[in-house]
Design an enzyme around this catalytic site. Structure first.
Site, PDB file in Angstrom:
ATOM      1  CB  CYS A  13      -0.845  -0.139   1.254  1.00 35.30           C
ATOM      2  SG  CYS A  13      -0.556   0.108   2.889  1.00 35.30           S
ATOM      3  NE  ARG A  19      -4.709   1.115   1.420  1.00 35.67           N
ATOM      4  CZ  ARG A  19      -4.230   1.720  -0.170  1.00 35.67           C
ATOM      5  NH1 ARG A  19      -5.833   1.788  -0.559  1.00 35.67           N
ATOM      6  NH2 ARG A  19      -3.128   3.146  -0.009  1.00 35.67           N
ATOM      7  CG  ASP A 126      -4.769   5.011   2.714  1.00 39.80           C
ATOM      8  OD1 ASP A 126      -5.117   4.961   3.931  1.00 39.80           O
ATOM      9  OD2 ASP A 126      -4.279   5.577   2.425  1.00 39.80           O
TER      10      ASP A 126
END
Length: 162
Positions: A13, A19, A126
């Site tokens: 990420c 994440r 996100d």
């Protein structure tokens, strides 16, 4: 004596605090449940601050789901990490492009695409800085995607043994 290659999956990420740490933990568990504990799962970020802990939201939501991210420390993705990984899964198109630049080649995939999703479901938003419910939503999305990824890896590993 020949040492068997241990397959490595790199989950990526941006900051490697939300994440990708959750995704790596979810994927490890899903692979273990399928008898594939020999697959190494790591994570990194395209803009990570090395050594940063998992975000509070990720820690809490992971804990709610029986996963422990307390030891996680962020890592900036390097070209060495990209070249040494057998499979690289990114949360966004921008991250996929960066991993191509780092030498990931054909091993780089959007997580959603690799899990068989199309359109807007290909990327994972996100949750950084948002309310806890956003982290829960992200966790549920990751859980579904990574279950499909684990099933695909399992099927491919079985195919290799034949």
């Amino acid at each position: 004596m020949t040492v068997a290659h241990v397959p490595e999956v790199l989950v990526v990420c941006t900051g490697n605090t939300c994440r990708s740490p959750m995704a790596a933990a979810i994927l490890r568990r899903a692979l273990d449940e399928r008898g594939l504990g020999n697959v190494r799962v790591t994570s990194g970020g395209t803009g990570a601050w090395d050594g940063a802990p998992a975000s509070e939201g990720s820690l809490l939501v992971a804990m709610e789901n029986g996963l422990d991210l307390s030891e996680h420390r962020a890592r900036l993705v390097t070209s060495e990490m990209a070249r040494s990984s057998d499979l690289i899964l990114t949360m966004s198109e921008q991250q996929r492009e960066r991993l191509h630049e780092l030498g990931g080649g054909a091993r780089v995939h959007l997580l959603g695409e690799y899990a068989g999703r199309a359109g807007a479901d290909r990327e994972v938003a996100d949750p950084f800085g948002l309310e806890l419910e956003a982290y829960r939503t992200t966790y549920r999305q990751l859980d579904a995607l990574l279950d499909a990824v684990a099933a695909r890896i399992h099927a491919e590993r079985i195919g290799e043994r034949r």
